[in-house]
Scaffold this motif. Structure first.
Motif, short mmCIF file in Angstrom:
data_model
loop_
_atom_site.label_atom_id
_atom_site.label_comp_id
_atom_site.label_asym_id
_atom_site.label_seq_id
_atom_site.Cartn_x
_atom_site.Cartn_y
_atom_site.Cartn_z
N THR A 8 -57.60 88.05 -38.74
CA THR A 8 -58.06 86.70 -39.27
C THR A 8 -59.39 87.03 -39.99
O THR A 8 -60.33 87.77 -39.34
N ILE A 9 -59.63 86.37 -41.03
CA ILE A 9 -60.77 86.48 -41.88
C ILE A 9 -61.20 85.05 -42.37
O ILE A 9 -60.63 84.41 -43.23
N ARG A 12 -58.55 82.30 -43.26
CA ARG A 12 -57.17 83.01 -43.91
C ARG A 12 -56.97 84.28 -43.21
O ARG A 12 -57.72 84.56 -42.14
N GLY A 14 -55.56 88.82 -43.44
CA GLY A 14 -55.51 90.03 -44.13
C GLY A 14 -54.83 91.18 -43.62
O GLY A 14 -54.66 90.71 -42.13
N VAL A 28 -58.59 96.28 -46.48
CA VAL A 28 -57.89 95.17 -46.21
C VAL A 28 -57.24 94.41 -47.19
O VAL A 28 -57.91 93.97 -47.97
N ASP A 29 -55.67 94.38 -47.36
CA ASP A 29 -55.22 93.42 -48.16
C ASP A 29 -55.38 92.09 -47.94
O ASP A 29 -55.10 91.50 -46.92
N VAL A 30 -55.61 91.47 -49.13
CA VAL A 30 -55.83 89.81 -48.96
C VAL A 30 -54.93 89.09 -49.86
O VAL A 30 -54.62 87.78 -49.72
N ILE A 83 -49.00 86.36 -48.36
CA ILE A 83 -50.24 85.94 -47.80
C ILE A 83 -51.18 85.18 -48.63
O ILE A 83 -51.17 85.52 -49.97
N ASN A 84 -51.95 84.17 -48.20
CA ASN A 84 -53.06 83.68 -48.89
C ASN A 84 -52.58 82.88 -50.04
O ASN A 84 -53.16 83.00 -51.37
#
Length: 85
Positions: A8-9, A12, A14, A28-30, A83-84
């Motif tokens: 958790t960032i 969002r 990652g 970290v892939d976002v 993601i995101n």
């Protein structure tokens, strides 16, 4: 932190790109598409917004963190998530 761990960032998520040692910086892939554990027992269809509940992916927003959306219908235990997005 093991590679592939969902993090958790803020509001969002990652995904740890590699093993991250304690107190070390790491990649970290976002963005991207990832296979993730599914915690919901409900069917989740392609295009459904999905959320990280601290353990895996669910379709329930509640107090969970927005993960992105399902890019395919989910299996019983795993889901493919952009993601995101």
């Amino acid at each position: 932190i093991e590679a592939g761990t969902i993090l958790t960032i803020g509001k969002r998520i990652g995904v740890a790109a590699t093993l991250i040692q304690p107190k070390a910086l790491g990649a970290v892939d976002v963005v991207g598409v990832f296979t993730m554990p599914k915690t919901s027992t409900n069917a989740i269809t392609m295009g459904t917004p999905v959320y990280f509940d601290g353990t895996g992916i669910t379709e329930t927003a509640s107090t969970n963190v927005l993960a992105g959306y399902a890019v395919a219908a989910a299996g019983a235990k795993e889901i493919l998530v952009k993601i995101n997005a």
